[in-house]
Enzyme design. Structure first.
Site: not given
Length: 441
Positions: A122, A214-216
Protein backbone atom coordinates in the site's frame (compact mmCIF):
# COMPACT_ATOMS: atom_id res chain seq x y z
CA UNK A 1 2.31 -19.66 22.55
CA UNK A 2 -0.09 -19.22 25.43
CA UNK A 3 -2.26 -22.29 25.60
CA UNK A 4 -5.15 -20.43 27.19
CA UNK A 5 -5.80 -18.04 24.29
CA UNK A 6 -8.45 -18.52 21.59
CA UNK A 7 -5.96 -17.99 18.79
CA UNK A 8 -5.19 -20.82 16.42
CA UNK A 9 -2.07 -20.03 14.41
CA UNK A 10 -1.02 -22.54 11.81
CA UNK A 11 2.46 -22.87 10.41
CA UNK A 12 3.60 -20.51 7.70
CA UNK A 13 4.75 -22.15 4.46
CA UNK A 14 8.40 -21.82 3.40
CA UNK A 15 9.32 -18.54 1.74
CA UNK A 16 9.46 -19.69 -1.89
CA UNK A 17 10.41 -17.47 -4.81
CA UNK A 18 7.16 -16.19 -6.28
CA UNK A 19 8.21 -16.14 -9.95
CA UNK A 20 5.63 -17.96 -12.07
CA UNK A 21 7.23 -19.94 -14.86
CA UNK A 22 5.48 -21.15 -17.99
CA UNK A 23 6.62 -23.51 -20.73
CA UNK A 24 7.78 -20.51 -22.74
CA UNK A 25 9.66 -18.92 -19.85
CA UNK A 26 8.75 -16.36 -17.18
CA UNK A 27 5.13 -15.36 -16.82
CA UNK A 28 3.84 -12.47 -18.95
CA UNK A 29 3.98 -9.20 -16.96
CA UNK A 30 0.42 -8.52 -18.14
CA UNK A 31 -0.80 -11.83 -16.72
CA UNK A 32 -1.91 -12.77 -13.21
CA UNK A 33 -1.06 -10.14 -10.61
CA UNK A 34 1.95 -10.90 -8.45
CA UNK A 35 1.62 -7.50 -6.74
CA UNK A 36 -1.53 -5.75 -5.55
CA UNK A 37 -0.89 -2.09 -4.61
CA UNK A 38 -3.67 -0.66 -2.46
CA UNK A 39 -4.31 3.08 -2.27
CA UNK A 40 -6.59 3.84 0.72
CA UNK A 41 -8.50 7.09 0.19
CA UNK A 42 -11.08 9.23 1.94
CA UNK A 43 -12.35 12.34 0.10
CA UNK A 44 -9.41 12.49 -2.31
CA UNK A 45 -11.20 13.46 -5.52
CA UNK A 46 -8.45 15.93 -6.41
CA UNK A 47 -5.36 13.73 -5.94
CA UNK A 48 -6.71 10.28 -6.81
CA UNK A 49 -6.59 10.36 -10.62
CA UNK A 50 -3.05 11.77 -11.02
CA UNK A 51 -1.83 9.32 -8.37
CA UNK A 52 -3.32 6.24 -10.05
CA UNK A 53 -2.24 7.23 -13.56
CA UNK A 54 1.31 7.97 -12.44
CA UNK A 55 1.56 4.72 -10.49
CA UNK A 56 0.03 2.71 -13.35
CA UNK A 57 2.48 4.19 -15.84
CA UNK A 58 5.43 3.51 -13.55
CA UNK A 59 4.48 -0.12 -12.93
CA UNK A 60 3.74 -0.76 -16.62
CA UNK A 61 7.21 0.51 -17.56
CA UNK A 62 9.34 -0.91 -14.75
CA UNK A 63 7.66 -3.80 -12.94
CA UNK A 64 8.59 -7.20 -14.41
CA UNK A 65 5.53 -9.09 -13.13
CA UNK A 66 1.79 -8.77 -13.37
CA UNK A 67 0.33 -6.14 -11.09
CA UNK A 68 -2.95 -4.59 -9.97
CA UNK A 69 -3.82 -1.25 -8.39
CA UNK A 70 -6.75 -1.23 -5.97
CA UNK A 71 -8.36 2.01 -4.86
CA UNK A 72 -9.83 1.38 -1.39
CA UNK A 73 -12.40 4.12 -0.87
CA UNK A 74 -13.39 4.14 2.78
CA UNK A 75 -16.59 6.14 3.18
CA UNK A 76 -15.77 9.13 0.96
CA UNK A 77 -18.54 11.70 0.69
CA UNK A 78 -17.20 13.66 -2.30
CA UNK A 79 -16.64 12.55 -5.93
CA UNK A 80 -13.90 10.06 -5.00
CA UNK A 81 -16.06 6.94 -5.69
CA UNK A 82 -16.93 8.20 -9.20
CA UNK A 83 -13.30 8.99 -9.98
CA UNK A 84 -12.24 5.52 -8.77
CA UNK A 85 -14.95 3.80 -10.85
CA UNK A 86 -13.95 5.73 -13.98
CA UNK A 87 -10.27 4.82 -13.54
CA UNK A 88 -11.20 1.15 -13.06
CA UNK A 89 -13.21 1.27 -16.31
CA UNK A 90 -10.42 2.94 -18.30
CA UNK A 91 -7.38 1.07 -16.98
CA UNK A 92 -7.54 -2.75 -17.11
CA UNK A 93 -5.22 -3.29 -14.12
CA UNK A 94 -7.09 -0.92 -11.80
CA UNK A 95 -10.05 -1.84 -9.62
CA UNK A 96 -12.07 0.12 -7.09
CA UNK A 97 -13.28 -1.11 -3.71
CA UNK A 98 -15.91 0.73 -1.69
CA UNK A 99 -16.21 0.52 2.12
CA UNK A 100 -18.96 2.27 4.06
CA UNK A 101 -16.83 2.84 7.18
CA UNK A 102 -13.79 5.04 7.64
CA UNK A 103 -10.39 3.77 8.69
CA UNK A 104 -7.19 3.15 6.79
CA UNK A 105 -6.52 -0.04 8.72
CA UNK A 106 -10.03 -1.32 8.01
CA UNK A 107 -9.58 -0.61 4.29
CA UNK A 108 -6.21 -2.36 4.11
CA UNK A 109 -7.40 -5.40 6.05
CA UNK A 110 -10.50 -5.78 3.86
CA UNK A 111 -8.74 -5.43 0.51
CA UNK A 112 -5.69 -7.49 1.49
CA UNK A 113 -7.91 -10.28 2.80
CA UNK A 114 -9.87 -10.30 -0.45
CA UNK A 115 -6.83 -10.14 -2.77
CA UNK A 116 -5.33 -13.21 -4.41
CA UNK A 117 -1.98 -11.58 -5.27
CA UNK A 118 0.95 -13.20 -3.42
CA UNK A 119 2.47 -9.79 -2.55
CA UNK A 120 0.33 -7.02 -1.05
CA UNK A 121 1.43 -3.40 -0.73
CA UNK A 122 0.00 0.00 0.00
CA UNK A 123 1.01 3.62 -0.46
CA UNK A 124 -0.50 6.98 0.36
CA UNK A 125 -2.42 8.81 -2.34
CA UNK A 126 -0.13 11.85 -2.19
CA UNK A 127 2.78 9.73 -3.52
CA UNK A 128 5.21 11.49 -1.20
CA UNK A 129 7.51 8.47 -1.54
CA UNK A 130 9.47 8.24 -4.79
CA UNK A 131 8.16 5.31 -6.84
CA UNK A 132 11.66 4.09 -7.70
CA UNK A 133 11.68 2.48 -4.23
CA UNK A 134 8.69 0.24 -5.05
CA UNK A 135 10.59 -2.56 -6.78
CA UNK A 136 13.29 -2.67 -4.04
CA UNK A 137 10.44 -2.75 -1.51
CA UNK A 138 8.72 -5.85 -2.89
CA UNK A 139 11.75 -7.70 -4.34
CA UNK A 140 12.72 -9.36 -1.00
CA UNK A 141 9.14 -10.62 -0.64
CA UNK A 142 9.04 -12.00 -4.18
CA UNK A 143 12.41 -13.69 -3.75
CA UNK A 144 11.38 -15.28 -0.46
CA UNK A 145 13.99 -13.46 1.63
CA UNK A 146 11.59 -11.47 3.83
CA UNK A 147 8.04 -11.51 5.19
CA UNK A 148 7.29 -7.78 5.30
CA UNK A 149 8.97 -4.69 3.86
CA UNK A 150 8.71 -1.04 4.84
CA UNK A 151 9.95 2.22 3.42
CA UNK A 152 12.01 4.20 5.92
CA UNK A 153 12.49 7.94 5.96
CA UNK A 154 14.86 7.63 8.92
CA UNK A 155 17.44 5.28 7.39
CA UNK A 156 20.90 6.66 6.69
CA UNK A 157 20.42 6.45 2.92
CA UNK A 158 17.03 8.22 2.88
CA UNK A 159 16.57 11.69 1.41
CA UNK A 160 13.69 13.53 3.03
CA UNK A 161 12.19 17.00 2.62
CA UNK A 162 9.67 17.97 5.28
CA UNK A 163 8.95 20.58 7.91
CA UNK A 164 10.45 20.59 11.40
CA UNK A 165 7.06 19.90 13.05
CA UNK A 166 6.48 16.63 11.20
CA UNK A 167 10.14 15.67 11.62
CA UNK A 168 9.87 16.12 15.39
CA UNK A 169 6.58 14.20 15.63
CA UNK A 170 7.87 11.30 13.52
CA UNK A 171 11.14 10.89 15.42
CA UNK A 172 9.42 11.25 18.79
CA UNK A 173 6.87 8.60 17.87
CA UNK A 174 9.51 6.12 16.77
CA UNK A 175 11.49 6.83 19.96
CA UNK A 176 8.36 5.98 21.98
CA UNK A 177 8.00 2.70 20.07
CA UNK A 178 11.63 1.78 20.72
CA UNK A 179 11.47 2.59 24.43
CA UNK A 180 8.03 1.18 25.24
CA UNK A 181 7.61 -1.74 22.83
CA UNK A 182 11.30 -2.48 22.09
CA UNK A 183 10.66 -1.96 18.36
CA UNK A 184 13.76 -2.27 16.20
CA UNK A 185 12.36 -1.03 12.87
CA UNK A 186 13.20 2.58 12.16
CA UNK A 187 10.03 4.12 10.69
CA UNK A 188 6.53 2.95 11.60
CA UNK A 189 4.50 5.70 9.93
CA UNK A 190 5.82 5.86 6.38
CA UNK A 191 2.89 5.07 4.06
CA UNK A 192 4.89 2.65 1.94
CA UNK A 193 4.72 -0.98 3.06
CA UNK A 194 4.33 -4.51 1.69
CA UNK A 195 3.61 -8.00 3.04
CA UNK A 196 3.44 -11.52 1.63
CA UNK A 197 -0.15 -12.75 1.41
CA UNK A 198 0.56 -16.02 3.25
CA UNK A 199 1.90 -13.97 6.16
CA UNK A 200 -1.00 -11.51 6.04
CA UNK A 201 -3.53 -14.35 6.26
CA UNK A 202 -2.14 -15.35 9.66
CA UNK A 203 -0.96 -12.02 11.02
CA UNK A 204 -3.85 -9.66 10.19
CA UNK A 205 -6.43 -11.46 12.41
CA UNK A 206 -4.26 -10.47 15.38
CA UNK A 207 -4.23 -6.76 14.44
CA UNK A 208 -7.12 -4.90 16.07
CA UNK A 209 -6.73 -1.24 15.12
CA UNK A 210 -8.89 -0.08 12.17
CA UNK A 211 -7.22 3.31 11.77
CA UNK A 212 -3.78 4.88 11.47
CA UNK A 213 -2.19 2.66 14.13
CA UNK A 214 -2.96 -0.44 12.03
CA UNK A 215 0.42 -0.74 10.30
CA UNK A 216 2.38 0.09 13.46
CA UNK A 217 0.56 -2.68 15.32
CA UNK A 218 1.16 -5.05 12.41
CA UNK A 219 4.90 -4.32 12.46
CA UNK A 220 5.22 -4.70 16.24
CA UNK A 221 3.42 -8.05 16.22
CA UNK A 222 5.40 -9.25 13.18
CA UNK A 223 8.68 -8.35 14.85
CA UNK A 224 7.69 -10.02 18.12
CA UNK A 225 6.63 -13.10 16.15
CA UNK A 226 10.12 -13.40 14.69
CA UNK A 227 9.15 -12.47 11.12
CA UNK A 228 11.74 -10.82 8.90
CA UNK A 229 11.13 -7.14 8.13
CA UNK A 230 13.08 -5.57 5.27
CA UNK A 231 13.68 -1.81 5.32
CA UNK A 232 14.20 0.31 2.21
CA UNK A 233 15.58 3.87 2.44
CA UNK A 234 13.29 6.15 0.47
CA UNK A 235 13.22 9.61 -1.05
CA UNK A 236 10.29 11.39 0.52
CA UNK A 237 8.84 14.88 0.02
CA UNK A 238 6.27 16.15 2.49
CA UNK A 239 2.81 17.00 1.15
CA UNK A 240 1.89 20.38 2.68
CA UNK A 241 -1.79 19.77 1.89
CA UNK A 242 -1.97 16.45 3.75
CA UNK A 243 -5.35 15.89 5.44
CA UNK A 244 -3.86 13.94 8.36
CA UNK A 245 -4.73 15.46 11.75
CA UNK A 246 -1.42 15.18 13.59
CA UNK A 247 -2.64 15.69 17.17
CA UNK A 248 -5.63 13.36 16.91
CA UNK A 249 -3.54 10.71 15.14
CA UNK A 250 -0.80 11.00 17.79
CA UNK A 251 -3.32 10.51 20.61
CA UNK A 252 -4.83 7.45 18.89
CA UNK A 253 -1.35 6.04 18.31
CA UNK A 254 -0.41 6.45 21.97
CA UNK A 255 -3.60 4.61 22.96
CA UNK A 256 -2.61 1.84 20.56
CA UNK A 257 0.90 1.66 22.02
CA UNK A 258 -0.60 1.25 25.50
CA UNK A 259 -3.04 -1.46 24.35
CA UNK A 260 -0.43 -3.50 22.47
CA UNK A 261 2.16 -3.10 25.23
CA UNK A 262 -0.32 -4.35 27.83
CA UNK A 263 -1.31 -7.33 25.65
CA UNK A 264 2.33 -8.29 25.13
CA UNK A 265 3.10 -7.87 28.83
CA UNK A 266 0.32 -10.20 30.00
CA UNK A 267 0.94 -12.72 27.20
CA UNK A 268 -2.50 -12.63 25.55
CA UNK A 269 -1.03 -12.76 22.02
CA UNK A 270 0.39 -16.03 20.60
CA UNK A 271 3.63 -14.54 19.34
CA UNK A 272 6.55 -16.80 20.25
CA UNK A 273 7.25 -17.04 16.54
CA UNK A 274 4.85 -17.84 13.76
CA UNK A 275 6.17 -21.29 13.01
CA UNK A 276 7.52 -22.28 9.61
CA UNK A 277 8.23 -25.81 8.43
CA UNK A 278 11.53 -27.21 9.67
CA UNK A 279 14.48 -26.04 7.62
CA UNK A 280 13.22 -22.58 6.66
CA UNK A 281 14.53 -20.94 9.84
CA UNK A 282 18.17 -21.76 10.64
CA UNK A 283 17.38 -21.43 14.34
CA UNK A 284 15.34 -24.63 13.98
CA UNK A 285 18.27 -26.64 12.65
CA UNK A 286 20.55 -28.90 14.64
CA UNK A 287 24.21 -28.16 13.95
CA UNK A 288 26.70 -30.92 14.66
CA UNK A 289 28.59 -30.33 17.90
CA UNK A 290 26.41 -27.36 18.90
CA UNK A 291 23.49 -28.11 21.22
CA UNK A 292 20.34 -26.43 19.94
CA UNK A 293 19.88 -22.92 21.33
CA UNK A 294 22.76 -23.22 23.80
CA UNK A 295 24.28 -19.77 23.15
CA UNK A 296 20.93 -17.98 23.38
CA UNK A 297 19.97 -19.95 26.50
CA UNK A 298 23.26 -19.08 28.19
CA UNK A 299 22.74 -15.39 27.54
CA UNK A 300 19.17 -15.51 28.86
CA UNK A 301 20.16 -17.60 31.87
CA UNK A 302 23.01 -15.25 32.77
CA UNK A 303 20.74 -12.22 32.57
CA UNK A 304 18.07 -13.87 34.70
CA UNK A 305 20.73 -15.20 37.06
CA UNK A 306 22.29 -11.78 37.58
CA UNK A 307 18.94 -10.26 38.51
CA UNK A 308 18.09 -13.24 40.71
CA UNK A 309 21.40 -12.96 42.55
CA UNK A 310 20.82 -9.28 43.27
CA UNK A 311 17.31 -10.11 44.46
CA UNK A 312 18.65 -12.95 46.61
CA UNK A 313 21.34 -10.80 48.26
CA UNK A 314 18.86 -8.01 48.97
CA UNK A 315 16.38 -10.46 50.49
CA UNK A 316 19.11 -12.15 52.55
CA UNK A 317 20.24 -8.83 53.97
CA UNK A 318 16.60 -7.96 54.77
CA UNK A 319 15.80 -11.32 56.39
CA UNK A 320 19.08 -11.29 58.30
CA UNK A 321 17.83 -8.32 60.32
CA UNK A 322 15.38 -10.54 62.13
CA UNK A 323 16.64 -14.11 61.65
CA UNK A 324 19.75 -16.22 61.79
CA UNK A 325 21.94 -16.82 58.71
CA UNK A 326 20.51 -20.26 57.89
CA UNK A 327 16.87 -19.13 58.05
CA UNK A 328 17.60 -15.90 56.17
CA UNK A 329 19.45 -17.86 53.47
CA UNK A 330 16.61 -20.39 53.08
CA UNK A 331 13.91 -17.71 52.85
CA UNK A 332 15.84 -15.54 50.37
CA UNK A 333 16.75 -18.53 48.24
CA UNK A 334 13.17 -19.86 48.20
CA UNK A 335 11.64 -16.56 47.01
CA UNK A 336 14.32 -15.92 44.42
CA UNK A 337 14.16 -19.54 43.21
CA UNK A 338 10.44 -19.35 42.40
CA UNK A 339 10.96 -16.12 40.48
CA UNK A 340 14.08 -17.54 38.81
CA UNK A 341 12.27 -20.66 37.58
CA UNK A 342 9.38 -18.60 36.17
CA UNK A 343 11.75 -16.19 34.41
CA UNK A 344 13.95 -18.94 32.98
CA UNK A 345 10.90 -20.90 31.86
CA UNK A 346 9.71 -18.02 29.70
CA UNK A 347 12.82 -16.05 28.77
CA UNK A 348 15.59 -18.66 28.61
CA UNK A 349 13.88 -21.83 27.45
CA UNK A 350 10.97 -20.23 25.57
CA UNK A 351 8.12 -22.11 27.27
CA UNK A 352 4.83 -20.19 27.16
CA UNK A 353 1.40 -20.74 28.63
CA UNK A 354 0.27 -22.55 31.76
CA UNK A 355 0.79 -26.09 30.54
CA UNK A 356 3.35 -27.85 32.76
CA UNK A 357 3.94 -24.73 34.89
CA UNK A 358 3.23 -26.49 38.19
CA UNK A 359 5.50 -29.41 37.30
CA UNK A 360 8.26 -27.03 36.25
CA UNK A 361 8.01 -25.14 39.53
CA UNK A 362 8.11 -28.42 41.49
CA UNK A 363 11.23 -29.49 39.63
CA UNK A 364 12.63 -26.01 40.15
CA UNK A 365 12.16 -26.42 43.89
CA UNK A 366 14.20 -29.63 43.76
CA UNK A 367 16.91 -27.65 42.03
CA UNK A 368 16.46 -25.03 44.75
CA UNK A 369 16.95 -27.70 47.42
CA UNK A 370 20.24 -28.71 45.85
CA UNK A 371 21.34 -25.07 45.78
CA UNK A 372 20.18 -24.67 49.38
CA UNK A 373 22.26 -27.65 50.44
CA UNK A 374 25.29 -26.21 48.71
CA UNK A 375 24.96 -22.70 50.15
CA UNK A 376 23.87 -23.88 53.61
CA UNK A 377 26.77 -26.29 53.66
CA UNK A 378 29.10 -23.42 52.83
CA UNK A 379 27.69 -21.34 55.70
CA UNK A 380 27.99 -24.27 58.07
CA UNK A 381 31.59 -24.84 57.05
CA UNK A 382 32.34 -21.14 57.51
CA UNK A 383 30.79 -21.16 60.98
CA UNK A 384 32.79 -24.24 61.99
CA UNK A 385 36.00 -22.69 60.72
CA UNK A 386 35.61 -19.11 61.98
CA UNK A 387 33.19 -19.27 64.89
CA UNK A 388 31.49 -15.88 64.41
CA UNK A 389 32.27 -14.62 60.90
CA UNK A 390 31.43 -11.05 59.89
CA UNK A 391 28.47 -10.21 57.67
CA UNK A 392 30.85 -9.29 54.83
CA UNK A 393 32.56 -12.68 55.04
CA UNK A 394 29.19 -14.43 55.00
CA UNK A 395 28.21 -12.56 51.83
CA UNK A 396 31.53 -13.38 50.14
CA UNK A 397 31.14 -17.09 50.86
CA UNK A 398 27.54 -17.04 49.71
CA UNK A 399 28.51 -15.35 46.44
CA UNK A 400 31.11 -18.04 45.75
CA UNK A 401 28.68 -20.80 46.68
CA UNK A 402 25.96 -19.26 44.51
CA UNK A 403 28.27 -19.17 41.49
CA UNK A 404 28.76 -22.91 41.82
CA UNK A 405 25.05 -23.42 42.44
CA UNK A 406 24.23 -21.31 39.39
CA UNK A 407 26.30 -23.49 37.06
CA UNK A 408 24.67 -26.59 38.49
CA UNK A 409 21.21 -24.96 38.20
CA UNK A 410 21.66 -24.23 34.48
CA UNK A 411 22.69 -27.81 33.75
CA UNK A 412 19.74 -29.21 35.70
CA UNK A 413 17.24 -26.82 34.14
CA UNK A 414 18.45 -27.60 30.64
CA UNK A 415 18.79 -31.36 31.05
CA UNK A 416 15.94 -32.13 33.43
CA UNK A 417 13.37 -29.35 33.92
CA UNK A 418 13.20 -28.05 30.31
CA UNK A 419 14.80 -30.81 28.25
CA UNK A 420 14.75 -31.11 24.48
CA UNK A 421 12.70 -34.23 23.93
CA UNK A 422 14.30 -37.20 22.33
CA UNK A 423 13.40 -37.68 18.67
CA UNK A 424 10.56 -40.11 17.99
CA UNK A 425 11.48 -43.15 15.97
CA UNK A 426 12.34 -42.16 12.42
CA UNK A 427 12.59 -38.45 13.23
CA UNK A 428 15.77 -36.42 13.05
CA UNK A 429 16.96 -34.60 16.21
CA UNK A 430 16.36 -31.19 14.62
CA UNK A 431 12.82 -32.21 13.78
CA UNK A 432 12.33 -33.24 17.37
CA UNK A 433 13.48 -29.80 18.49
CA UNK A 434 10.89 -28.18 16.24
CA UNK A 435 8.26 -30.65 17.52
CA UNK A 436 9.14 -29.69 21.10
CA UNK A 437 8.64 -26.00 20.34
CA UNK A 438 5.31 -26.69 18.71
CA UNK A 439 4.24 -28.80 21.72
CA UNK A 440 4.98 -25.95 24.13
CA UNK A 441 2.96 -23.63 21.91
Amino acid sequence: MPTDTPWSVTALPPRDHLTVETAAGPADPAGAAVLDVVIPVHNEEKDLEPCVRRLHDHLARTFPYGFRITVADNASTDRTPRVAARLAAELPRVRSYRLEQKGRGRALRTVWTDSEAPVLAYMDVDLSTDLNALLPLVAPLISGHSDLAIGSRLSRGSRVVRGSKREFVSRSYNLILRSSLAARFSDAQCGFKAIRRDVAERLLPMVEDPGWFFDTEMLVLAERAGLRIHEVPVDWVDDPDSSVHIVRTAVDDLKGVWRVGRALAVGTLPLDRLARPFGDDPRDRAVGGVPGGLARQLVGFCAVGALSTLCYLALYSLFRLGAGPQLANAGALLVSAVANTAANRRLTFGVRGRRGAVRHQAQGLVVFAIGLALTSGSLAALGAASGSPSHTTELAVLIAANLAATMLRFLLLRAWVFPERAAPRGQEPAEALHHERETHR
